[in-house]
Design a protein around this motif. Structure first.
Motif, PDB file in Angstrom:
ATOM      1  N   ASP A  71       0.831  -1.200   0.000  1.00  0.00           N
ATOM      2  CA  ASP A  71       0.000   0.000   0.000  1.00  0.00           C
ATOM      3  C   ASP A  71       0.866   1.249   0.000  1.00  0.00           C
ATOM      4  O   ASP A  71       2.078   1.178  -0.209  1.00  0.00           O
ATOM      5  CB  ASP A  71      -0.939  -0.009   1.207  1.00  0.00           C
ATOM      6  CG  ASP A  71      -0.205  -0.173   2.533  1.00  0.00           C
ATOM      7  OD1 ASP A  71       1.033   0.034   2.569  1.00  0.00           O
ATOM      8  OD2 ASP A  71      -0.858  -0.504   3.541  1.00  0.00           O
ATOM      9  N   ASP A  72       0.243   2.408   0.244  1.00  0.00           N
ATOM     10  CA  ASP A  72       0.992   3.672   0.228  1.00  0.00           C
ATOM     11  C   ASP A  72       2.016   3.739   1.345  1.00  0.00           C
ATOM     12  O   ASP A  72       3.094   4.320   1.168  1.00  0.00           O
ATOM     13  CB  ASP A  72       0.019   4.858   0.329  1.00  0.00           C
ATOM     14  CG  ASP A  72      -0.902   4.769   1.529  1.00  0.00           C
ATOM     15  OD1 ASP A  72      -0.779   5.595   2.449  1.00  0.00           O
ATOM     16  OD2 ASP A  72      -1.763   3.862   1.553  1.00  0.00           O
ATOM     17  N   GLU A  73       1.730   3.134   2.489  1.00  0.00           N
ATOM     18  CA  GLU A  73       2.690   3.157   3.587  1.00  0.00           C
ATOM     19  C   GLU A  73       3.932   2.336   3.243  1.00  0.00           C
ATOM     20  O   GLU A  73       5.059   2.733   3.534  1.00  0.00           O
ATOM     21  CB  GLU A  73       2.032   2.631   4.863  1.00  0.00           C
ATOM     22  CG  GLU A  73       0.916   3.539   5.377  1.00  0.00           C
ATOM     23  CD  GLU A  73       0.237   2.975   6.610  1.00  0.00           C
ATOM     24  OE1 GLU A  73       0.597   1.831   7.012  1.00  0.00           O
ATOM     25  OE2 GLU A  73      -0.650   3.643   7.165  1.00  0.00           O
ATOM     26  N   TYR A  74       3.720   1.186   2.609  1.00  0.00           N
ATOM     27  CA  TYR A  74       4.849   0.360   2.168  1.00  0.00           C
ATOM     28  C   TYR A  74       5.664   1.104   1.108  1.00  0.00           C
ATOM     29  O   TYR A  74       6.900   1.110   1.149  1.00  0.00           O
ATOM     30  CB  TYR A  74       4.332  -0.961   1.606  1.00  0.00           C
ATOM     31  CG  TYR A  74       5.411  -1.833   1.008  1.00  0.00           C
ATOM     32  CD1 TYR A  74       6.269  -2.566   1.807  1.00  0.00           C
ATOM     33  CD2 TYR A  74       5.559  -1.931  -0.376  1.00  0.00           C
ATOM     34  CE1 TYR A  74       7.259  -3.377   1.263  1.00  0.00           C
ATOM     35  CE2 TYR A  74       6.544  -2.730  -0.944  1.00  0.00           C
ATOM     36  CZ  TYR A  74       7.388  -3.447  -0.115  1.00  0.00           C
ATOM     37  OH  TYR A  74       8.365  -4.231  -0.669  1.00  0.00           O
ATOM     38  N   ALA A  75       4.970   1.738   0.157  1.00  0.00           N
ATOM     39  CA  ALA A  75       5.668   2.497  -0.883  1.00  0.00           C
ATOM     40  C   ALA A  75       6.506   3.620  -0.273  1.00  0.00           C
ATOM     41  O   ALA A  75       7.646   3.858  -0.684  1.00  0.00           O
ATOM     42  CB  ALA A  75       4.659   3.062  -1.883  1.00  0.00           C
ATOM     43  N   MET A  76       5.935   4.297   0.720  1.00  0.00           N
ATOM     44  CA  MET A  76       6.661   5.387   1.370  1.00  0.00           C
ATOM     45  C   MET A  76       7.915   4.875   2.071  1.00  0.00           C
ATOM     46  O   MET A  76       8.997   5.464   1.957  1.00  0.00           O
ATOM     47  CB  MET A  76       5.738   6.093   2.370  1.00  0.00           C
ATOM     48  CG  MET A  76       6.372   7.278   3.084  1.00  0.00           C
ATOM     49  SD  MET A  76       6.715   8.655   1.954  1.00  0.00           S
ATOM     50  CE  MET A  76       5.033   9.232   1.647  1.00  0.00           C
ATOM     51  N   ARG A  77       7.796   3.771   2.793  1.00  0.00           N
ATOM     52  CA  ARG A  77       8.965   3.203   3.471  1.00  0.00           C
ATOM     53  C   ARG A  77      10.048   2.800   2.477  1.00  0.00           C
ATOM     54  O   ARG A  77      11.240   3.040   2.706  1.00  0.00           O
ATOM     55  CB  ARG A  77       8.553   1.990   4.312  1.00  0.00           C
ATOM     56  CG  ARG A  77       7.669   2.306   5.502  1.00  0.00           C
ATOM     57  CD  ARG A  77       7.637   1.141   6.494  1.00  0.00           C
ATOM     58  NE  ARG A  77       7.186  -0.103   5.892  1.00  0.00           N
ATOM     59  CZ  ARG A  77       5.922  -0.510   5.868  1.00  0.00           C
ATOM     60  NH1 ARG A  77       4.962   0.251   6.398  1.00  0.00           N
ATOM     61  NH2 ARG A  77       5.596  -1.673   5.321  1.00  0.00           N
ATOM     62  N   GLN A  78       9.631   2.178   1.384  1.00  0.00           N
ATOM     63  CA  GLN A  78      10.582   1.758   0.362  1.00  0.00           C
ATOM     64  C   GLN A  78      11.349   2.953  -0.197  1.00  0.00           C
ATOM     65  O   GLN A  78      12.579   2.913  -0.361  1.00  0.00           O
ATOM     66  CB  GLN A  78       9.846   1.049  -0.782  1.00  0.00           C
ATOM     67  CG  GLN A  78       9.319  -0.325  -0.431  1.00  0.00           C
ATOM     68  CD  GLN A  78      10.401  -1.386  -0.505  1.00  0.00           C
ATOM     69  OE1 GLN A  78      11.210  -1.546   0.403  1.00  0.00           O
ATOM     70  NE2 GLN A  78      10.421  -2.116  -1.598  1.00  0.00           N
ATOM     71  N   MET A  79      10.623   4.024  -0.513  1.00  0.00           N
ATOM     72  CA  MET A  79      11.258   5.182  -1.142  1.00  0.00           C
ATOM     73  C   MET A  79      12.152   5.939  -0.169  1.00  0.00           C
ATOM     74  O   MET A  79      13.229   6.423  -0.553  1.00  0.00           O
ATOM     75  CB  MET A  79      10.193   6.095  -1.751  1.00  0.00           C
ATOM     76  CG  MET A  79       9.492   5.466  -2.953  1.00  0.00           C
ATOM     77  SD  MET A  79       8.446   6.607  -3.895  1.00  0.00           S
ATOM     78  CE  MET A  79       7.119   6.904  -2.725  1.00  0.00           C
ATOM     79  N   ILE A  80      11.729   6.050   1.078  1.00  0.00           N
ATOM     80  CA  ILE A  80      12.576   6.717   2.075  1.00  0.00           C
ATOM     81  C   ILE A  80      13.874   5.946   2.259  1.00  0.00           C
ATOM     82  O   ILE A  80      14.968   6.532   2.302  1.00  0.00           O
ATOM     83  CB  ILE A  80      11.816   6.854   3.414  1.00  0.00           C
ATOM     84  CG1 ILE A  80      10.702   7.894   3.285  1.00  0.00           C
ATOM     85  CG2 ILE A  80      12.779   7.239   4.537  1.00  0.00           C
ATOM     86  CD1 ILE A  80       9.826   8.000   4.533  1.00  0.00           C
ATOM     87  N   SER A  81      13.762   4.628   2.346  1.00  0.00           N
ATOM     88  CA  SER A  81      14.946   3.790   2.525  1.00  0.00           C
ATOM     89  C   SER A  81      15.908   3.928   1.347  1.00  0.00           C
ATOM     90  O   SER A  81      17.120   4.105   1.528  1.00  0.00           O
ATOM     91  CB  SER A  81      14.528   2.331   2.698  1.00  0.00           C
ATOM     92  OG  SER A  81      15.652   1.482   2.807  1.00  0.00           O
TER      93      SER A  81
END
Length: 482
Positions: free
Chosen positions: A349-359
């Motif tokens: 979801d969007d939370e997973y996408a956000m974590r991936q991109m921040i990392s």
């Protein structure tokens, strides 16, 4: 516990690529190649020399020869009375490996490494039908073909017919067999370090979870292609897979500490989906293509560049590349462009996408600030999804057949836009929810829309087979489509 099988690789046609420095295979203290030491070429500052009507572009400075495909075309299509600029990365093919779509962008720089400077082994992990998996297998296979051509093996030697590529898979029991291995990194199952003249010099080793019974008995899709290209697959238990490759961010950009490189000092670790800085040169080229096109055809209008996201690597790196180019344009007092990147999560979801991109942003030198990241398109809250999708807040479960996805697939086909069912159809299903939105928090509202077609069409037949097994597809149509 590791189960391993290795199938013969198939000869492929390749093109010579750019040489790199002799220091490119320097290894870190872990025994893995540090990708930062690879001299990864890209074409951003040579872009002006590309002829738009050419199938490829050659840059020759007497010391270096590099071949790149010409920019992918942009088609204008009308979807539900809204103009869409469709960037056809699905038609983009790299010389040598012939990989296309999103992976042609991600692995552009890796594809350009000549065989003599290419890592002896690439190791990665992910699902058994991964697009990144088969792309890496194709690149490694092309390097082996290049080595054979360089050594004159094609000059009169008889090429033997490969044996049945399914025999090792069919020999597996229904349950994965136990192997004596106290340390995952020291396992030597099914392969040997001793090279013979008939063995490929470059290896691609891929870790995945236990294969479903039907896939072991009837390999298909990307798994079949990758095995035929010489991939060595290692299956590990679900618990071991989570221990090695899991985590809040879906895995680290670094190799697991207890996973030893197969060839110390000459093995390259590739995170799932290519989520690392190796993908940056290809993103730089894509950003330049978008800016050059919009400078000529955008008429000063704001643009939303939309693309499906798995690890969201391309979206994050494209945003960084666009920001760098537009910052340079501002310094040179060129006309400002209003271009934003919008990623549509297809895995998680969007939370997973956000974590991936921040990392990833932090891994490539960024600060990981949310304001520096691409916009994320979220499902609307006022749509009736049914019980299963309500639990996932409107997101689709990756790889799970869905009647809604099939409807989007059919609608887009009727508009002469072919999509795959893993990324393209989920992305467009969410896009069409927002098609007429004027809400301020909608990232595509009030903007022209460019969609980056990421490819994956070669997997449609096997995807439709799953829909047939779920009784979502009539038999006659499944046969006709495949």
């Amino acid at each position: 516990m590791i189960t391993s099988f290795h199938l013969p690789h198939i000869r492929s046609i390749i093109c010579r690529q750019a040489p790199v420095s002799s220091s490119s295979l320097s290894s870190s203290l872990t025994g893995w190649i540090n990708s930062d030491t690879l001299n990864l070429q890209q074409t951003t500052n040579q872009y002006e020399r590309i002829k738009q009507d050419a199938t490829s572009f050659t840059y020759d400075d007497n010391e270096t020869q590099i071949r790149y495909p010409s920019p992918s075309s942009v088609e204008r299509v009308l979807i539900r009375d809204r103009l869409v600029f469709l960037k056809r990365d699905d038609c983009l093919h790299l010389p040598g490996s012939n990989i296309s779509g999103n992976k042609a962008r991600k692995f552009l720089s890796l594809n350009n490494l000549p065989a003599e400077q290419f890592p002896d082994a690439i190791v990665s992990y992910g699902g058994p039908q991964s697009n990144a998996m088969v792309a890496l297998a194709a690149i490694v296979s092309s390097k082996n073909a290049e080595l054979r051509d360089d050594r004159g093996s094609s000059g009169g030697e008889q090429i033997m017919e490969p044996p049945d590529i399914f025999w090792e898979l069919d020999a597996l029991d229904d349950e994965i067999q136990e192997r004596d291995s106290s340390n995952i990194g020291s396992s030597k199952t099914a392969t040997t370090n001793d090279k013979t003249a008939d063995e490929p010099q470059k290896r691609f080793i891929y870790y995945t979870k236990p294969l479903p019974r039907y896939l072991r008995k009837n390999p298909n899709g990307n798994l079949l292609r990758a095995l035929a290209l010489g991939m060595e697959i290692r299956t590990v238990s679900h618990d071991e897979y989570s221990r090695l490759f899991g985590g809040l961010h879906g895995g680290s950009s670094l190799a697991p500490a207890d996973l030893d490189p197969p060839v110390p000092g000459k093995s390259l670790w590739m995170p799932q989906g290519g989520a690392c800085g190796i993908a940056k040169p290809g993103s730089d080229v894509l950003a330049r293509e978008i800016i050059d096109y919009w400078t000529l055809h955008g008429k000063g209008m704001p643009l939303a560049v939309c693309l499906p996201g798995g690890t969201c690597t391309t979206a994050l790196l494209l945003q960084r590349s666009l920001d760098a180019i537009m910052d340079q344009r501002r310094k040179q007092k060129e006309k400002a462009l209003d271009i934003r990147v919008v990623v549509i999560p297809c895995v998680g979801d969007d939370e997973y996408a956000m974590r991936q991109m921040i990392s990833l942003d932090k891994a490539v030198g960024g600060a990981g600030r949310k304001e520096d990241l691409p916009w994320i398109l979220k499902p609307r809250s006022d749509v009736e999804y049914g019980s299963a999708r309500r639990r996932s807040r409107g997101y689709f479960t990756f790889g799970q057949p869905s009647k809604a996805l099939l409807e989007t697939y059919d609608e887009m086909n009727s508009e002469n836009v072919s999509l795959d069912l893993l990324y393209g159809a989920p992305a467009w299903s969410l896009l069409l929810q927002h098609w007429r939105s004027r809400e301020s928090d909608c990232p595509i509202a009030g903007r022209q829309l460019m969609y980056i077609h990421s490819g994956g069409l070669e997997g449609v037949a096997s995807q439709l087979t799953r829909y047939k097994h779920k009784n979502l597809l009539p038999d006659a149509r499944a046969v006709q489509t495949s």
